[in-house]
Every structure is written in structure tokens, then in C-alpha cells.
Design a protein around this motif. Structure first.
Motif, PDB file in Angstrom:
ATOM      1  N   LEU A 101      45.710  -6.652  58.904  1.00 33.39           N
ATOM      2  CA  LEU A 101      46.667  -6.262  58.096  1.00 33.39           C
ATOM      3  C   LEU A 101      48.104  -6.879  58.276  1.00 33.39           C
ATOM      4  O   LEU A 101      48.685  -7.294  57.107  1.00 33.39           O
ATOM      5  CB  LEU A 101      46.951  -4.616  58.347  1.00 33.39           C
ATOM      6  CG  LEU A 101      45.642  -3.916  57.768  1.00 33.39           C
ATOM      7  CD1 LEU A 101      45.698  -2.454  58.277  1.00 33.39           C
ATOM      8  CD2 LEU A 101      45.815  -3.753  56.255  1.00 33.39           C
TER       9      LEU A 101
ATOM     10  N   SER B 270      48.178  -9.976  56.032  1.00 32.17           N
ATOM     11  CA  SER B 270      47.819  -9.735  54.724  1.00 32.17           C
ATOM     12  C   SER B 270      49.180  -9.759  54.026  1.00 32.17           C
ATOM     13  O   SER B 270      50.228  -9.294  54.444  1.00 32.17           O
ATOM     14  CB  SER B 270      47.507  -8.446  54.285  1.00 32.17           C
ATOM     15  OG  SER B 270      47.656  -8.183  53.018  1.00 32.17           O
TER      16      SER B 270
ATOM     17  N   ARG C 194      38.660  -5.419  54.569  1.00 34.66           N
ATOM     18  CA  ARG C 194      38.178  -5.883  53.108  1.00 34.66           C
ATOM     19  C   ARG C 194      38.295  -4.611  52.074  1.00 34.66           C
ATOM     20  O   ARG C 194      38.826  -4.844  51.109  1.00 34.66           O
ATOM     21  CB  ARG C 194      36.738  -6.434  53.473  1.00 34.66           C
ATOM     22  CG  ARG C 194      35.959  -6.285  51.801  1.00 34.66           C
ATOM     23  CD  ARG C 194      34.676  -6.908  52.019  1.00 34.66           C
ATOM     24  NE  ARG C 194      33.665  -6.660  50.718  1.00 34.66           N
ATOM     25  CZ  ARG C 194      32.398  -7.099  50.532  1.00 34.66           C
ATOM     26  NH1 ARG C 194      31.955  -8.003  51.532  1.00 34.66           N
ATOM     27  NH2 ARG C 194      31.640  -6.738  49.720  1.00 34.66           N
TER      28      ARG C 194
ATOM     29  N   ASP D 223      42.091  -4.200  51.529  1.00 35.45           N
ATOM     30  CA  ASP D 223      42.524  -5.282  50.923  1.00 35.45           C
ATOM     31  C   ASP D 223      42.183  -5.177  49.293  1.00 35.45           C
ATOM     32  O   ASP D 223      43.165  -5.188  48.492  1.00 35.45           O
ATOM     33  CB  ASP D 223      42.186  -6.556  51.324  1.00 35.45           C
ATOM     34  CG  ASP D 223      42.505  -7.788  50.756  1.00 35.45           C
ATOM     35  OD1 ASP D 223      43.881  -7.982  50.738  1.00 35.45           O
ATOM     36  OD2 ASP D 223      41.923  -8.536  50.067  1.00 35.45           O
TER      37      ASP D 223
ATOM     38  N   LYS E 127      44.988  -4.682  46.363  1.00 38.40           N
ATOM     39  CA  LYS E 127      45.024  -5.505  45.117  1.00 38.40           C
ATOM     40  C   LYS E 127      44.990  -4.850  43.998  1.00 38.40           C
ATOM     41  O   LYS E 127      45.495  -5.114  42.927  1.00 38.40           O
ATOM     42  CB  LYS E 127      43.749  -6.618  45.451  1.00 38.40           C
ATOM     43  CG  LYS E 127      43.812  -7.578  46.305  1.00 38.40           C
ATOM     44  CD  LYS E 127      42.641  -8.549  46.450  1.00 38.40           C
ATOM     45  CE  LYS E 127      42.843  -9.607  47.611  1.00 38.40           C
ATOM     46  NZ  LYS E 127      41.326 -10.486  47.885  1.00 38.40           N
TER      47      LYS E 127
END
Length: 330
Positions: A21, A24, A236, A239, A243
């Protein structure tokens, strides 16, 4: 500005998940909470040259409140790991209380946050989270998820291995049901691109996907469970949420959700008799947009596996709900 919180950040899943994280570009503020060690983990991560600011919190001095306030997404890997001979249900009595207390914090300090539950047994801990949020009048089914992504990751990896393919990421395999043993049902007949695996090879592959966690526990000789792969899977999924929140469309992940509260869920509830179920879910800015009812497309063999999963899930879900609504029976 996106604030992500990891509850259980000092553990075997929490530390690598926090690292991912921190890396990211979609995270601006990263709060790490745990009963021990989180300030040290946060300080370590803060030296990494990415934009997210990191701070660690402990229970003292309103640490949970400070960590959760303003959160957009809360990830919960907190709890004890599995040991040799333990099933996910064996973890229930300890991890159920941990999840209950953390979700109480979510209800009080960041009721509009997305909540991604990793703590096992997910089949039961997600219903616990839902009941806690209901008690506080802040339950939004579109924002509560059980992270079953590791089952998806394993299905991709193990299927590629059986077929001799070098890149597991080319496979998209719906994995439905729950997140424990035979409640996990990979629908290989609906894989994209199509795969052809039958007989003993198919049976062995499905069993490996369902019980892949045991493989890790045994390989670590009782000194740990699936942590690194789970951290990858958890990231995953988070994320994908981030997104979707940022405006990307067409994002679908297999995840465990409260069916009556998500579009398309009523059809699956009618078919399964269950309130919670993992299936492909389209994600959007507000969370779960639609759950895809693909059960009618399953092969006859897979429908047999689903019947077994339904029974196990019914017991697991009831156990989680009763932990909150009928605590004397837990």
C-alpha cells in the motif's frame, strides 16, 4: 486524498500488505494500527520514497480512533494465524472478537469507509462485521467485502501449472462460494481463456485450490501460514477498489458480499438460500455495483461442488451472525 488503514499492520500479512500500500500511487495517507509494533513498522515504511505518508498507532491514547478517522478504506488482516491441524473455523473464537472490536471502531469513526475483511474465517467474520455495522445503523452492503482473492490467485497459478503455461495472469477464473475448504468452488468450466482439465487432474486441481492454505502451513513446518501470498491478494483487491473509486470502469473481482444489498444478489440468494456469497462483483466509485449470477452456467460437476459449499456456508454464516445477535450461544 485517499486514506487507507491496515488493522493488524504488524502481523505476517499486515507488514507486507502495508508495504504494498505504501508503494501504491493511489494512496496518500497510510495509517497502521495494531496492539504492538505498528509505530516501528510505520517508521520503517516512511523511509520509502513514495508519496504516501505513514503513521503507526497503538490502542493507547485513542489510537484506533486516530487511525480510523477520515479513512476511505479499511483493511482488516488482524488475528491469529493458522497452526498445523487447525481449520479456519478453529480460529473463530479469537478472531471473531478481534473483528467485532475493530468494526465497532469503523462504525464509530469512519462509517462510510470501504471495509475489506481478511481475518479468518472470512465466511463468519464478514457476517460479524455486517451485524456490528447494522447495530450502529451504518451498514452499507456495497462497502463491505470479504477478501477471497487468494482463492482466485491460487486458481490462476495452479491452473497455469497444470497446463504448462508460464504466465498465470492470462487466466480469469470465477471462484465462488466462500473462503474455506470445500466452500471454495473454482468454476473452471467458465475460465477465460477456456481450459480443458478433466478426471483425476481436475479433481486434484480443485482440491489444491480449496486446501492451498494447508500446503503453506505444512511447508512452513507449523511456524506460519499464508502471509506473503495473502498480502499480495489483499493488495490486489484493495487496489481494485481504489482504481474503481478513481473512476476506472469494468473492474470485476471475486469477493464475498452481502447478497440482499447488492444488485444481482437476490437471484443468487434465491438459488443458494444464503445471505453471503463470493462471486464476481463489478466495482465502482460507491463500492459493489453488481454481483454476477453465473451459477446457472456451472457444469454439472461444479453444481455438485456447489451443493456441498452451500451447506458449509449456511453453518458458517449462522455462526457469525449469532456471535453478535445471540452472544450467549457463541
Amino acid at each position: 486524498m485517499v486514506k487507507a488503514v491496515v488493522c493488524g499492520a504488524s502481523g505476517g500479512i499486515g507488514q507486507p500488505l502495508s508495504l504494498l500500500l505504501k508503494l501504491s500511487p493511489l494512496v496518500d495517507d497510510l495509517a497502521l494500527y495494531d496492539v504492538v509494533g505498528s509505530p516501528g513498522v510505520a517508521t520503517d515504511l516512511s523511509h520509502i520514497s513514495t508519496k504516501a505518508t505513514v503513521k503507526g498507532y497503538l490502542p493507547a491514547d485513542d489510537g484506533l480512533k486516530l487511525a480510523l478517522t477520515g479513512a476511505d478504506v479499511v483493511v482488516i488482516p488482524a488475528g491469529i494465524p493458522r497452526k498445523p491441524g487447525m481449520t479456519r473455523d478453529d480460529l473463530f473464537n479469537i478472531n471473531a472478537g478481534i473483528v467485532r472490536d475493530l468494526v465497532e471502531g469503523v462504525a464509530l469513526y469512519c462509517p462510510k469507509a470501504f471495509v475489506a475483511v481478511i481475518s479468518n474465517p472470512v465466511n463468519s467474520t464478514v457476517p460479524i462485521a455486517a451485524e456490528v455495522l447494522k447495530k450502529h445503523g451504518v451498514f452499507d452492503p456495497a462497502k463491505l467485502f470479504g477478501v477471497t482473492t487468494l482463492d482466485t490467485v491460487r486458481s490462476e497459478t495452479f491452473t497455469a501449472s497444470v497446463l504448462g503455461k508460464s504466465d498465470p495472469a492470462v487466466f480469469k477464473i470465477p471462484v465462488v462460494g466462500g473462503h474455506s475448504g470445500d466452500t471454495i468452488v473454482p468454476l473452471l468450466s467458465l475460465a477465460s481463456p477456456p481450459v480443458s482439465i478433466d478426471g483425476a487432474k481436475r479433481d486434484e486441481l480443485i482440491k489444491r485450490i480449496q486446501f492451498g492454505g494447508d500446503e503453506v502451513v505444512q511447508a512452513k513446518e507449523g511456524k506460519g501460514s499464508a502471509t506473503l501470498s495473502m498480502a499480495h491478494a489483499g493488495f490486489r483487491f484493495v487496489d481494485s477498489i481504489l482504481k474503481a473509486v478513481s473512476g476506472q470502469t469494468g473492474i470485476v473481482e471475486n469477493t464475498y458480499v452481502y447478497l440482499p444489498g447488492v444488485a444481482g444478489g437476490d437471484a443468487i440468494k434465491a438459488a443458494t438460500g444464503l445471505d453471503f456469497f463470493a462471486a464476481p462483483v463489478e466495482l465502482g466509485p460507491s463500492g459493489a455495483v453488481k454481483v454476477e449470477n453465473i451459477l446457472t452456467k456451472a457444469s454439472d460437476y461444479e453444481k455438485g461442488l456447489l451443493q456441498v459449499a452451500f451447506k458449509g456456508l449456511a453453518t458458517n454464516i449462522t455462526k457469525g451472525v449469532d456471535f453478535i445477535v445471540a452472544p450467549a450461544a457463541k
